[in-house]
Design a protein around this motif. Structure first.
Motif, PDB file in Angstrom:
ATOM      1  N   LYS A 169       0.863  -1.249  -0.032  1.00 13.55           N
ATOM      2  CA  LYS A 169       0.022  -0.020   0.181  1.00 13.55           C
ATOM      3  C   LYS A 169       0.939   1.073  -0.013  1.00 13.55           C
ATOM      4  CE  LYS A 169      -0.667   0.418   4.940  1.00 13.55           C
ATOM      5  NZ  LYS A 169      -1.493   0.518   6.218  1.00 13.55           N
ATOM      6  N   ASN A 170       0.135   2.423  -0.190  1.00 20.54           N
ATOM      7  CA  ASN A 170       1.018   3.693  -0.381  1.00 20.54           C
ATOM      8  C   ASN A 170       1.441   4.040   1.065  1.00 20.54           C
ATOM      9  OD1 ASN A 170       0.326   7.081  -0.522  1.00 20.54           O
ATOM     10  ND2 ASN A 170       2.103   6.052  -1.862  1.00 20.54           N
ATOM     11  N   LEU A 171       2.747   3.936   1.445  1.00 21.94           N
ATOM     12  CA  LEU A 171       3.335   4.275   2.727  1.00 21.94           C
ATOM     13  C   LEU A 171       3.954   5.705   2.781  1.00 21.94           C
ATOM     14  CD1 LEU A 171       5.441   1.143   3.369  1.00 21.94           C
ATOM     15  CD2 LEU A 171       3.025   1.669   4.140  1.00 21.94           C
ATOM     16  N   GLY A 172       3.884   6.329   1.592  1.00 24.05           N
ATOM     17  CA  GLY A 172       4.548   7.635   1.543  1.00 24.05           C
ATOM     18  C   GLY A 172       5.875   7.866   1.224  1.00 24.05           C
ATOM     19  N   LEU A 173       6.280   8.964   0.655  1.00 24.47           N
ATOM     20  CA  LEU A 173       7.436   9.159  -0.087  1.00 24.47           C
ATOM     21  C   LEU A 173       8.834   8.719   0.906  1.00 24.47           C
ATOM     22  CD1 LEU A 173       9.541  10.042  -2.402  1.00 24.47           C
ATOM     23  CD2 LEU A 173       9.141  12.398  -1.584  1.00 24.47           C
ATOM     24  N   ALA A 174       8.740   9.122   2.088  1.00 22.10           N
ATOM     25  CA  ALA A 174       9.942   9.150   2.960  1.00 22.10           C
ATOM     26  C   ALA A 174      10.220   7.556   3.416  1.00 22.10           C
ATOM     27  CB  ALA A 174       9.530   9.757   4.420  1.00 22.10           C
ATOM     28  N   GLN A 175       9.092   6.755   3.502  1.00 22.73           N
ATOM     29  CA  GLN A 175       9.249   5.299   3.859  1.00 22.73           C
ATOM     30  C   GLN A 175       9.488   4.581   2.504  1.00 22.73           C
ATOM     31  OE1 GLN A 175       9.206   3.720   6.664  1.00 22.73           O
ATOM     32  NE2 GLN A 175       8.918   5.838   7.354  1.00 22.73           N
ATOM     33  N   ALA A 176       9.052   5.037   1.180  1.00 21.48           N
ATOM     34  CA  ALA A 176       9.621   4.602   0.176  1.00 21.48           C
ATOM     35  C   ALA A 176      11.233   4.556  -0.210  1.00 21.48           C
ATOM     36  CB  ALA A 176       8.879   5.017  -1.202  1.00 21.48           C
ATOM     37  N   PHE A 177      11.552   6.010   0.132  1.00 23.53           N
ATOM     38  CA  PHE A 177      12.967   6.265   0.037  1.00 23.53           C
ATOM     39  C   PHE A 177      13.798   5.355   0.943  1.00 23.53           C
ATOM     40  CE2 PHE A 177      16.438   8.675   1.974  1.00 23.53           C
ATOM     41  CZ  PHE A 177      17.214   8.899   0.980  1.00 23.53           C
ATOM     42  N   LYS A 178      13.138   5.135   2.253  1.00 24.79           N
ATOM     43  CA  LYS A 178      13.961   4.201   3.392  1.00 24.79           C
ATOM     44  C   LYS A 178      14.154   3.142   2.812  1.00 24.79           C
ATOM     45  CE  LYS A 178      13.504   2.578   8.135  1.00 24.79           C
ATOM     46  NZ  LYS A 178      12.649   2.538   9.210  1.00 24.79           N
ATOM     47  N   ARG A 179      12.928   2.512   2.162  1.00 26.93           N
ATOM     48  CA  ARG A 179      12.965   0.864   1.623  1.00 26.93           C
ATOM     49  C   ARG A 179      14.022   0.888   0.579  1.00 26.93           C
ATOM     50  NH1 ARG A 179       8.417  -3.227  -0.663  1.00 26.93           N
ATOM     51  NH2 ARG A 179       9.835  -5.203  -0.676  1.00 26.93           N
ATOM     52  N   GLY A 180      14.247   1.975  -0.372  1.00 27.57           N
ATOM     53  CA  GLY A 180      14.920   1.890  -1.332  1.00 27.57           C
ATOM     54  C   GLY A 180      16.607   1.899  -1.089  1.00 27.57           C
ATOM     55  N   LEU A 181      16.715   2.834   0.116  1.00 27.85           N
ATOM     56  CA  LEU A 181      18.184   2.706   0.524  1.00 27.85           C
ATOM     57  C   LEU A 181      18.542   1.413   1.236  1.00 27.85           C
ATOM     58  CD1 LEU A 181      18.747   6.034   3.020  1.00 27.85           C
ATOM     59  CD2 LEU A 181      19.931   5.475   0.851  1.00 27.85           C
ATOM     60  N   GLU A 182      17.662   0.813   2.011  1.00 28.00           N
ATOM     61  CA  GLU A 182      17.840  -0.523   2.518  1.00 28.00           C
ATOM     62  C   GLU A 182      18.257  -1.757   1.497  1.00 28.00           C
ATOM     63  OE1 GLU A 182      14.556  -1.436   5.379  1.00 28.00           O
ATOM     64  OE2 GLU A 182      15.594  -0.031   6.869  1.00 28.00           O
ATOM     65  N   GLU A 183      17.291  -1.575   0.732  1.00 20.49           N
ATOM     66  CA  GLU A 183      17.463  -2.487  -0.655  1.00 20.49           C
ATOM     67  C   GLU A 183      18.845  -2.442  -1.339  1.00 20.49           C
ATOM     68  OE1 GLU A 183      15.590  -5.096  -1.387  1.00 20.49           O
ATOM     69  OE2 GLU A 183      14.067  -4.750   0.255  1.00 20.49           O
ATOM     70  N   CYS A 184      19.215  -1.044  -1.738  1.00 21.70           N
ATOM     71  CA  CYS A 184      20.353  -0.757  -2.423  1.00 21.70           C
ATOM     72  C   CYS A 184      21.606  -1.411  -1.478  1.00 21.70           C
ATOM     73  CB  CYS A 184      20.727   0.636  -2.491  1.00 21.70           C
ATOM     74  SG  CYS A 184      19.640   1.218  -3.853  1.00 21.70           S
ATOM     75  N   LEU A 185      21.561  -1.103  -0.176  1.00 20.24           N
ATOM     76  CA  LEU A 185      22.671  -1.483   0.784  1.00 20.24           C
ATOM     77  C   LEU A 185      22.744  -3.076   0.944  1.00 20.24           C
ATOM     78  CD1 LEU A 185      21.802   1.027   3.838  1.00 20.24           C
ATOM     79  CD2 LEU A 185      23.926   0.856   2.282  1.00 20.24           C
ATOM     80  N   LYS A 186      21.607  -3.739   0.897  1.00 22.93           N
ATOM     81  CA  LYS A 186      21.656  -5.152   0.725  1.00 22.93           C
ATOM     82  C   LYS A 186      22.229  -5.717  -0.400  1.00 22.93           C
ATOM     83  CE  LYS A 186      17.254  -5.740   3.580  1.00 22.93           C
ATOM     84  NZ  LYS A 186      16.082  -6.242   3.327  1.00 22.93           N
ATOM     85  N   LEU A 187      22.243  -4.862  -1.556  1.00 21.41           N
ATOM     86  CA  LEU A 187      22.422  -5.483  -2.872  1.00 21.41           C
ATOM     87  C   LEU A 187      23.839  -5.016  -3.188  1.00 21.41           C
ATOM     88  CD1 LEU A 187      19.417  -4.538  -4.898  1.00 21.41           C
ATOM     89  CD2 LEU A 187      20.327  -6.711  -4.661  1.00 21.41           C
ATOM     90  N   LYS A 188      24.713  -4.395  -1.951  1.00 22.97           N
ATOM     91  CA  LYS A 188      26.059  -3.812  -1.843  1.00 22.97           C
ATOM     92  C   LYS A 188      26.575  -2.786  -2.547  1.00 22.97           C
ATOM     93  CE  LYS A 188      27.105  -7.624   0.636  1.00 22.97           C
ATOM     94  NZ  LYS A 188      25.796  -8.432   0.642  1.00 22.97           N
ATOM     95  N   ALA A 189      25.570  -1.796  -2.488  1.00 24.46           N
ATOM     96  CA  ALA A 189      25.852  -0.459  -3.573  1.00 24.46           C
ATOM     97  C   ALA A 189      26.863   0.309  -2.604  1.00 24.46           C
ATOM     98  CB  ALA A 189      24.355   0.244  -3.519  1.00 24.46           C
ATOM     99  N   ASP A 190      27.865   0.885  -3.406  1.00 21.15           N
ATOM    100  CA  ASP A 190      28.863   1.635  -2.909  1.00 21.15           C
ATOM    101  C   ASP A 190      28.350   3.259  -2.782  1.00 21.15           C
ATOM    102  OD1 ASP A 190      31.109  -0.268  -2.420  1.00 21.15           O
ATOM    103  OD2 ASP A 190      30.970  -0.345  -4.645  1.00 21.15           O
ATOM    104  N   ILE A 191      27.534   3.708  -4.036  1.00 22.72           N
ATOM    105  CA  ILE A 191      27.122   4.835  -4.158  1.00 22.72           C
ATOM    106  C   ILE A 191      25.550   4.828  -4.315  1.00 22.72           C
ATOM    107  CG2 ILE A 191      27.044   7.090  -5.387  1.00 22.72           C
ATOM    108  CD1 ILE A 191      29.979   6.562  -5.770  1.00 22.72           C
ATOM    109  N   ILE A 192      24.791   5.532  -3.890  1.00 18.52           N
ATOM    110  CA  ILE A 192      23.426   5.552  -3.864  1.00 18.52           C
ATOM    111  C   ILE A 192      22.896   6.884  -4.341  1.00 18.52           C
ATOM    112  CG2 ILE A 192      21.112   4.962  -2.978  1.00 18.52           C
ATOM    113  CD1 ILE A 192      22.409   3.309  -0.897  1.00 18.52           C
ATOM    114  N   VAL A 193      22.414   7.004  -5.586  1.00 19.79           N
ATOM    115  CA  VAL A 193      21.798   8.092  -6.253  1.00 19.79           C
ATOM    116  C   VAL A 193      20.273   8.067  -6.100  1.00 19.79           C
ATOM    117  CG1 VAL A 193      21.572   9.591  -8.336  1.00 19.79           C
ATOM    118  CG2 VAL A 193      23.530   8.588  -7.674  1.00 19.79           C
ATOM    119  N   ASN A 194      19.655   8.968  -5.492  1.00 20.21           N
ATOM    120  CA  ASN A 194      18.166   9.084  -5.521  1.00 20.21           C
ATOM    121  C   ASN A 194      17.600  10.027  -6.408  1.00 20.21           C
ATOM    122  OD1 ASN A 194      15.426   8.342  -3.904  1.00 20.21           O
ATOM    123  ND2 ASN A 194      15.423  10.623  -4.040  1.00 20.21           N
TER     124      ASN A 194
END
Length: 309
Positions: free
Chosen positions: A60-85
């Motif tokens: 469901k729609n959780l809001g931009l902040a929570q979508a951003f938070k999940r994106g950061l976490e997923e990128c970190l799990k995937l071993k990102a060195d740099i994350i661009v939003n």
């Protein structure tokens, strides 16, 4: 060096493919992650068809902040060195990503923010333009950092910076992450960016007053959370100053021989007591804040260990 570009999206089926295409034009090496925040349209399917490497969807729609938070976490799990939003509405120019991440590659910055030069944007409505300006000035005061455009979502993070950020808001992350980054003494750089006219209605700022209320509440909460001493001492000034002025008023009339105005003296005493209580509360909150920093450091080490597996 793994560079991930994450795109929080909500009902952006008409623009998401153009954003993904432009990211690929910037570099074929970038990994693209789309966070569909419970869209009711075909954003999820369009993103997959356009070639995003990873597409995840909130139930469901959780809001931009929570979508951003999940994106950061997923990128970190995937071993990102740099994350661009980057936003999903095609207002930012993804061809600027190489320039955006260069200070991080050169180890000159932990976070790179962008400046849309909103006062020069003829296509931005008057209300949004000056709403952005006011929000930026407030964020500048609260954070103590001379941010030029606090609302720009086009920004880059080093892996270490992303690990240190903790998103609490449900609405928007832009001001909160700046206040946090300054509190954690991360190196922040800023650079200008292109900002195109939007086609269609904004998904985040559908109502200017609603946005101002919610974003303002996020800033206030972040101010009290990360700078409790400054926040509460600032609040204490009002009752203290009013109490002193009323006390001086009573003293003036008393010295002039007027024995009345006792109400002024009583109100002055009440205001001064309130002011001093807020000051005491400020130092208590500051002590609690020191404990928060210890807990956040432990959380950082835990996340670093968890996302390195």
């Amino acid at each position: 060096m793994k560079v991930f570009v994450m795109i929080p999206a909500y009902n952006e089926e008409f623009t998401i493919a153009r954003v993904i295409k432009e990211i690929k034009q910037a570099s074929r090496d970038y990994r693209i992650l789309v966070v569909d925040d419970g869209s009711k349209d075909n954003t999820f399917e369009v993103a997959k068809k356009a070639g995003a490497h990873y597409v995840i969807k909130n139930k469901k729609n959780l809001g931009l902040a929570q979508a951003f938070k999940r994106g950061l976490e997923e990128c970190l799990k995937l071993k990102a060195d740099i994350i661009v939003n980057i936003d999903a509405d095609f207002q930012y120019n993804a061809l600027e990503i190489p320039r955006l991440i260069q200070p991080i590659l050169d180890e000159k910055a932990d976070i790179v923010l962008t400046d849309r030069k909103v006062l020069n944007l003829s296509h931005m409505p008057f209300g949004k333009k000056y709403g952005n300006l006011i929000s930026t000035l407030v964020t500048r005061f609260v954070s103590g950092f001379p941010v030029r455009d606090a609302q720009s979502g086009f920004r880059a993070f080093s892996r270490d910076a992303a690990l240190k950020l903790n998103i609490f808001s449900d609405y928007t992350y832009v001001q909160e992450t700046i206040i946090q980054a300054v509190d954690k003494k991360l190196k922040i750089l800023q650079m200008p960016c292109e900002f195109r006219a939007r086609h269609g209605k904004s998904r985040l700022i559908s109502n200017l007053f609603s946005y101002a209320k919610k974003a303002g509440l996020t800033i206030i909460r972040s101010f009290v959370r990360y700078k409790p001493l400054k926040a509460l001492l600032t609040i204490s000034f009002l009752p203290l100053i009013l109490g002193i002025l009323l006390g001086l008023r009573f003293l003036y009339f008393f010295l002039m021989g007027d024995k009345g105005h006792v109400q002024s003296l009583i109100l002055a005493a009440i205001l001064l007591i309130i002011g001093f209580q807020i000051i005491v509360l400020a130092f208590i909150a500051d002590t609690i804040g020191a404990n928060r920093k210890v807990n956040e450091e432990l959380l950082y080490l835990q996340k670093k260990k968890e996302f390195s597996k």
